[in-house]
Design a protein around this motif. Sequence first.
Motif, PDB file in Angstrom:
ATOM      1  N   ALA A 201       0.824  -1.205   0.000  1.00 21.04           N
ATOM      2  CA  ALA A 201       0.000   0.000   0.000  1.00 21.04           C
ATOM      3  C   ALA A 201       0.861   1.260   0.000  1.00 21.04           C
ATOM      4  N   PHE A 202       1.901   1.246   0.795  1.00 19.11           N
ATOM      5  CA  PHE A 202       2.832   2.375   0.893  1.00 19.11           C
ATOM      6  C   PHE A 202       3.474   2.668  -0.457  1.00 19.11           C
ATOM      7  N   ALA A 203       3.989   1.631  -1.086  1.00 13.77           N
ATOM      8  CA  ALA A 203       4.672   1.800  -2.372  1.00 13.77           C
ATOM      9  C   ALA A 203       3.698   2.169  -3.484  1.00 13.77           C
ATOM     10  N   ALA A 204       2.509   1.564  -3.474  1.00 12.34           N
ATOM     11  CA  ALA A 204       1.523   1.831  -4.520  1.00 12.34           C
ATOM     12  C   ALA A 204       1.048   3.277  -4.486  1.00 12.34           C
ATOM     13  N   GLY A 205       0.793   3.792  -3.298  1.00 10.01           N
ATOM     14  CA  GLY A 205       0.325   5.167  -3.177  1.00 10.01           C
ATOM     15  C   GLY A 205       1.333   6.171  -3.699  1.00 10.01           C
ATOM     16  N   LEU A 206       2.594   5.964  -3.380  1.00  3.69           N
ATOM     17  CA  LEU A 206       3.632   6.917  -3.770  1.00  3.69           C
ATOM     18  C   LEU A 206       3.966   6.864  -5.264  1.00  3.69           C
ATOM     19  N   THR A 207       3.718   5.739  -5.908  1.00  8.45           N
ATOM     20  CA  THR A 207       4.088   5.604  -7.322  1.00  8.45           C
ATOM     21  C   THR A 207       2.896   5.652  -8.282  1.00  8.45           C
ATOM     22  N   THR A 208       1.717   6.019  -7.785  1.00  8.65           N
ATOM     23  CA  THR A 208       0.534   6.110  -8.653  1.00  8.65           C
ATOM     24  C   THR A 208       0.732   7.047  -9.846  1.00  8.65           C
ATOM     25  N   PRO A 209       1.332   8.236  -9.675  1.00 11.74           N
ATOM     26  CA  PRO A 209       1.532   9.121 -10.842  1.00 11.74           C
ATOM     27  C   PRO A 209       2.276   8.440 -11.987  1.00 11.74           C
ATOM     28  N   LEU A 210       3.286   7.660 -11.667  1.00 11.03           N
ATOM     29  CA  LEU A 210       4.040   6.957 -12.699  1.00 11.03           C
ATOM     30  C   LEU A 210       3.207   5.852 -13.337  1.00 11.03           C
ATOM     31  N   ASP A 211       2.312   5.246 -12.568  1.00 15.25           N
ATOM     32  CA  ASP A 211       1.436   4.208 -13.103  1.00 15.25           C
ATOM     33  C   ASP A 211       0.444   4.805 -14.097  1.00 15.25           C
ATOM     34  N   VAL A 212      -0.036   6.013 -13.809  1.00 13.70           N
ATOM     35  CA  VAL A 212      -0.963   6.700 -14.722  1.00 13.70           C
ATOM     36  C   VAL A 212      -0.262   6.991 -16.053  1.00 13.70           C
ATOM     37  N   GLY A 249      -4.866  14.636 -12.189  1.00 17.58           N
ATOM     38  CA  GLY A 249      -4.865  13.553 -13.161  1.00 17.58           C
ATOM     39  C   GLY A 249      -3.824  12.495 -12.881  1.00 17.58           C
ATOM     40  N   PHE A 250      -2.760  12.872 -12.166  1.00 16.86           N
ATOM     41  CA  PHE A 250      -1.704  11.914 -11.863  1.00 16.86           C
ATOM     42  C   PHE A 250      -2.098  10.937 -10.759  1.00 16.86           C
ATOM     43  N   PHE A 251      -3.240  11.180 -10.128  1.00 17.03           N
ATOM     44  CA  PHE A 251      -3.682  10.295  -9.053  1.00 17.03           C
ATOM     45  C   PHE A 251      -4.991   9.589  -9.402  1.00 17.03           C
ATOM     46  N   ARG A 252      -5.309   9.550 -10.701  1.00 22.17           N
ATOM     47  CA  ARG A 252      -6.479   8.795 -11.142  1.00 22.17           C
ATOM     48  C   ARG A 252      -6.246   7.309 -10.861  1.00 22.17           C
ATOM     49  N   GLY A 253      -7.226   6.664 -10.254  1.00 17.08           N
ATOM     50  CA  GLY A 253      -7.097   5.235  -9.968  1.00 17.08           C
ATOM     51  C   GLY A 253      -6.295   4.928  -8.720  1.00 17.08           C
ATOM     52  N   LEU A 254      -6.043   5.945  -7.872  1.00 17.73           N
ATOM     53  CA  LEU A 254      -5.250   5.728  -6.660  1.00 17.73           C
ATOM     54  C   LEU A 254      -5.883   4.676  -5.753  1.00 17.73           C
ATOM     55  N   ARG A 255      -7.174   4.818  -5.494  1.00 16.16           N
ATOM     56  CA  ARG A 255      -7.844   3.898  -4.574  1.00 16.16           C
ATOM     57  C   ARG A 255      -7.835   2.454  -5.071  1.00 16.16           C
ATOM     58  N   PRO A 256      -8.285   2.188  -6.321  1.00 21.94           N
ATOM     59  CA  PRO A 256      -8.246   0.785  -6.770  1.00 21.94           C
ATOM     60  C   PRO A 256      -6.826   0.239  -6.867  1.00 21.94           C
ATOM     61  N   ARG A 257      -5.858   1.109  -7.125  1.00 25.22           N
ATOM     62  CA  ARG A 257      -4.456   0.647  -7.178  1.00 25.22           C
ATOM     63  C   ARG A 257      -4.019   0.128  -5.811  1.00 25.22           C
ATOM     64  N   ILE A 258      -4.345   0.864  -4.759  1.00 21.66           N
ATOM     65  CA  ILE A 258      -3.982   0.434  -3.411  1.00 21.66           C
ATOM     66  C   ILE A 258      -4.781  -0.804  -3.012  1.00 21.66           C
ATOM     67  N   ILE A 259      -6.070  -0.818  -3.368  1.00 19.50           N
ATOM     68  CA  ILE A 259      -6.941  -1.945  -3.037  1.00 19.50           C
ATOM     69  C   ILE A 259      -6.438  -3.244  -3.655  1.00 19.50           C
ATOM     70  N   THR A 260      -5.988  -3.174  -4.914  1.00 21.34           N
ATOM     71  CA  THR A 260      -5.510  -4.393  -5.585  1.00 21.34           C
ATOM     72  C   THR A 260      -4.097  -4.762  -5.149  1.00 21.34           C
ATOM     73  N   THR A 261      -3.299  -3.768  -4.803  1.00 23.59           N
ATOM     74  CA  THR A 261      -1.906  -4.044  -4.437  1.00 23.59           C
ATOM     75  C   THR A 261      -1.790  -4.715  -3.075  1.00 23.59           C
ATOM     76  N   MET A 262      -2.580  -4.281  -2.101  1.00 24.39           N
ATOM     77  CA  MET A 262      -2.459  -4.820  -0.743  1.00 24.39           C
ATOM     78  C   MET A 262      -2.642  -6.339  -0.669  1.00 24.39           C
ATOM     79  N   PRO A 263      -3.728  -6.894  -1.173  1.00 26.08           N
ATOM     80  CA  PRO A 263      -3.849  -8.363  -1.114  1.00 26.08           C
ATOM     81  C   PRO A 263      -2.817  -9.065  -1.988  1.00 26.08           C
ATOM     82  N   SER A 264      -2.458  -8.436  -3.098  1.00 22.85           N
ATOM     83  CA  SER A 264      -1.474  -9.033  -3.992  1.00 22.85           C
ATOM     84  C   SER A 264      -0.118  -9.184  -3.318  1.00 22.85           C
ATOM     85  N   THR A 265       0.365  -8.099  -2.694  1.00 23.64           N
ATOM     86  CA  THR A 265       1.668  -8.169  -2.029  1.00 23.64           C
ATOM     87  C   THR A 265       1.605  -8.997  -0.755  1.00 23.64           C
ATOM     88  N   ALA A 266       0.448  -8.999  -0.089  1.00 19.64           N
ATOM     89  CA  ALA A 266       0.287  -9.823   1.113  1.00 19.64           C
ATOM     90  C   ALA A 266       0.403 -11.304   0.753  1.00 19.64           C
TER      91      ALA A 266
END
Length: 285
Positions: A201-212, A249-266
């Motif tokens: 979650a920590f990493a996903a939130g900080l790198t969302t702009p690059l993911d967009v 615009g660089f934070f579009r999809g922030l919430r679903p990105r964190i939601i999908t990343t947390m269970p995935s990395t866990a």
Amino acid sequence: MEAQDSQTRLQVINPSPNGLYTGVSNALSTISKAEGVGSLWRGISSVALGAGTTLAIGSASRLSILTENIGPAHAVYFATYEAIKQAMGGNMGNEHHPLAAATSGACATIASDALMNPFDVIKQRMQVHGSVYRSIAQCTRTVYRNEGLAAFYVSYPTTLCMTVPFTALQFTAYESLSKVINPGKGYDPITHCTSGALAGAFAAGLTTPLDVIKTLLQTRGTARDVEIRSAKGLFRAAAIIKQQHGYAGFFRGLRPRIITTMPSTAICWSSYEMAKAYFIRHQDD
């Protein structure tokens, strides 16, 4: 995967009128009603084919690979991680080794993304609104015929600009959290699962702009906007996002990105630590 499909839709810049969504719930509801529930898993076969379920297991003295249902990307990922971590002394003592964790994570993602990037491009093309692709083979043939081999790697530099800091942040956070929560370094499923989820979650939130930015480059071939279709490189894509949607615009999809990343990395870290503990236990027998 449901939230990941909505993440891709939310991140697409200047989508078709029917591809506009106000949030995660709206995206999931609209996609399910208009395209069927099955469309929420569109593109998952590409990810499964590239990633698989491989686990790489390392010990303090040597590196060994324990594979089951081999997936090339994960095999390279964890093998590189353990090799570099061991070489940099990351397995020594109970001290924090943030530099070793960050460097080994960065090297791991550079190697694995070289294999995974084409599969990621195919996944994105299959997930965008109005996608005409119904199979990996069809998507691969069409993209190659219309845009050439370079289309599968046009986003690779940008992908690395996102995944290298993402992985470095995730691995550093995971190693640090694990040492704080579980200083004994013994196998503890709850600790590994919690640390993995929080680190992701920590990493996903900080790198969302690059993911967009990466999503724009990977889906440019399906864009209606001429400027987006001709976008090349990280900085040009960033300029388009800033121009059309501002900094938000660089934070579009922030919430679903964190939601999908947390269970995935866990799941990823829990599986890795479980197999690692199994390997070490049997090696000592």
